[in-house]
Design an enzyme around this catalytic site. Structure first.
Site, PDB file in Angstrom:
ATOM      1  N   HIS A  62      37.481  69.894  12.815  1.00  0.00           N
ATOM      2  CA  HIS A  62      37.097  70.693  11.649  1.00  0.00           C
ATOM      3  C   HIS A  62      36.767  72.118  12.078  1.00  0.00           C
ATOM      4  CE1 HIS A  62      36.410  66.460  10.718  1.00  0.00           C
ATOM      5  NE2 HIS A  62      36.642  66.774   9.451  1.00  0.00           N
ATOM      6  N   ASP A 122      40.762  70.223   9.559  1.00  0.00           N
ATOM      7  CA  ASP A 122      40.434  70.118   8.146  1.00  0.00           C
ATOM      8  C   ASP A 122      39.382  71.155   7.739  1.00  0.00           C
ATOM      9  OD1 ASP A 122      42.074  67.937   8.260  1.00  0.00           O
ATOM     10  OD2 ASP A 122      40.545  66.469   7.673  1.00  0.00           O
ATOM     11  N   HIS A 145      44.426  69.956   1.599  1.00  0.00           N
ATOM     12  CA  HIS A 145      43.233  69.120   1.726  1.00  0.00           C
ATOM     13  C   HIS A 145      42.412  69.175   0.422  1.00  0.00           C
ATOM     14  CE1 HIS A 145      40.542  66.741   4.088  1.00  0.00           C
ATOM     15  NE2 HIS A 145      39.569  67.631   4.167  1.00  0.00           N
ATOM     16  N   HIS A 167      36.462  70.421  -1.615  1.00  0.00           N
ATOM     17  CA  HIS A 167      36.258  69.227  -0.804  1.00  0.00           C
ATOM     18  C   HIS A 167      35.551  68.124  -1.594  1.00  0.00           C
ATOM     19  CE1 HIS A 167      35.467  66.813   2.810  1.00  0.00           C
ATOM     20  NE2 HIS A 167      36.369  67.576   3.416  1.00  0.00           N
TER      21      HIS A 167
END
Length: 452
Positions: free
Chosen positions: A189, A45, A96, A100
């Site tokens: 990540h 991610d 995603h 964020h």
């Protein structure tokens, strides 16, 4: 003012808390973990990151592995060459969000605009519209269920806190090893630029991942893209079980959970639930155990129950009967010392005399120190045999023929071992070696609940 606060809290529950609970805890509408088997998925991610993503891609290339990247649309715009490289090297590119932000703090329209923008950016780079989506932090709002018409929502079964630097490589690797299960979806990540993350955290993630990959490959795990993993599992399910049988399996699992609740049957290990157990009072004829102990009516015992759902997933995920036997051996070896640990760590179990259960998985059990006994003739024996045959028919891919092929071998036995011998043969610090010599036939994957 109190009415306003109550209204706000109720609104939060409806808008985001309950929907997030539904996907995170109940797994409804999302893919979190596949059926058992040695296929696992690496997912990443928050990227792409100009410093760490290239290093990650090199590591995957060195090991000829394919992974899944849930990228931010804003970063994809800035680093299109990395998105293109992911795609060209055979990795799956998913979404995603554009930035964020948690969907809980955005309106439904804002979420849709973020996704649409991100999808367009990625499609322009790789020529394909991404359909796999992971919401940041796994948090959604109630309107996100409408997105399931266009996207497959993907969560995870393993998260190791790799966005923080404290503990370094060791912490990440130890958590990966401890949590690894068949069918796992692992989230890591490749960027440390999001809120709450340490900028240098991906350094330690990459170091830990390199060692973890080597160890997982040595244990015959296969790394798959999420889409490949899902297709393979769906294909296996369709090949093995009809709709009618899948319905029976679903209902049986629900019955198992009800049984566990009604009779206070608990998992021996929350992370690797091969066995369930409960403390009970033994009712039956006196039994002489292999170490000379005698189990008499009124003695306190621990009943062991195989987890039928775990056995089912082991069977459907195995590539062959031999592969299945190896997995069974590994799982039993890991779990037997945990029986000892449970006895020693629970003060009210100090008077436990023996451990016992009723099962068809009993080949080689005597070499493990278990005493094997036939069920006394009577109503309970008849009911138990019927129960086991129904269970075998439901759970085994070829259950009907399995019942016909060798019915004499399908005999449930009582297995018992004294608590003292369990502590001696299976200490907490040592896994058993006897099980290495035992091959459990795949056709015997069926179990009954122990005597009530």
């Amino acid at each position: 003012m109190n009415h306003v606060l109550v209204f706000v809290i109720a609104g939060l529950f409806v808008y985001t808390i309950i929907p997030t609970f539904v996907i995170r805890v109940l797994g409804i509408g999302v893919y979190k973990k596949g059926t058992a088997g040695r296929g696992i998925a690496l997912t990443f991610d928050d990227g792409p990151d100009p410093e760490y993503t290239p290093r990650l891609l090199e590591l995957l290339k060195e090991n000829n592995l394919k992974a899944t990247f849930f990228v931010l649309g804003s970063k994809a715009e800035h680093y299109p060459e990395l998105i293109k490289r992911m795609h060209n090297e055979g990795h799956l590119v998913g979404v995603h969000n554009y930035v964020h932000w948690a969907n809980a703090f955005m309106t439904p329209k804002k979420v849709r605009l973020q996704l649409e923008h991100s999808v367009n950016v990625i499609e322009k780079i790789i020529g394909e519209r991404p359909v796999y989506y992971r919401p940041p932090w796994g948090i959604i709002n109630i309107f996100d269920f409408l997105l399931l018409k266009r996207f497959r929502m993907i969560l995870w079964s393993i998260m190791v806190g790799d966005w923080r630097s404290n503990g370094g490589k060791r912490k990440i690797k130890e958590r990966l090893q401890a949590k690894l299960r068949d069918g796992a979806v692992i989230v890591l990540h490749d960027s440390g630029q999001t809120f709450g993350a340490d900028k240098d955290a991906p350094i330690y993630m990459l170091e830990a991942l390199r060692e973890f990959i080597a160890e997982a490959l040595s244990k015959n795990y296969a790394f798959l893209r999420v889409d490949e993993k899902m297709r393979l599992e769906e294909k296996n399910k369709r090949a093995q079980f009809s709709l009618f049988k899948r319905t029976l399996i679903f209902l049986w699992f629900k019955w198992d959970r009800l049984f566990h609740w009604l009779f206070s049957v608990k998992p021996l290990d929350e992370n690797k639930p091969l066995f369930f157990y409960r403390a009970a009072t033994f009712r039956g004829m006196t039994v002489s155990l292999s170490d000379g102990e005698k189990l008499v009516s009124g003695d306190r015992v621990i009943e062991l129950h195989f987890n039928n759902e775990a056995l089912f997933h082991l069977a459907t995920g195995a590539r062959s009967p031999v592969h299945l036997a190896v997995q069974m051996i590994r799982s039993v070896k890991e779990n037997l010392p945990k029986v000892t640990e449970k006895i020693l760590s629970t003060p009210e179990y100090s008077d436990i005399k023996a451990i016992y259960g009723i099962t068809m998985i009993h080949r080689g059990a005597s070499q493990l120190g278990f005493t094997l006994m036939t069920l006394p003739n009577g109503l309970f024996s008849i009911i138990t045999r019927m129960y086991l045959k129904i269970l075998l028919y439901i759970m085994h891919a070829d259950g009907k023929n399995r019942l016909k092929s060798n019915p004499d071998a399908l005999i449930p036995l009582v297995l018992a071992i004294s608590a003292n011998e369990m502590k001696s043969k299976y200490p907490v610090s040592q896994l058993s070696v006897e099980m290495e010599r035992t091959i459990v036939p795949a056709g015997y994957l069926v179990e009954t609940h122990a005597t009530q």
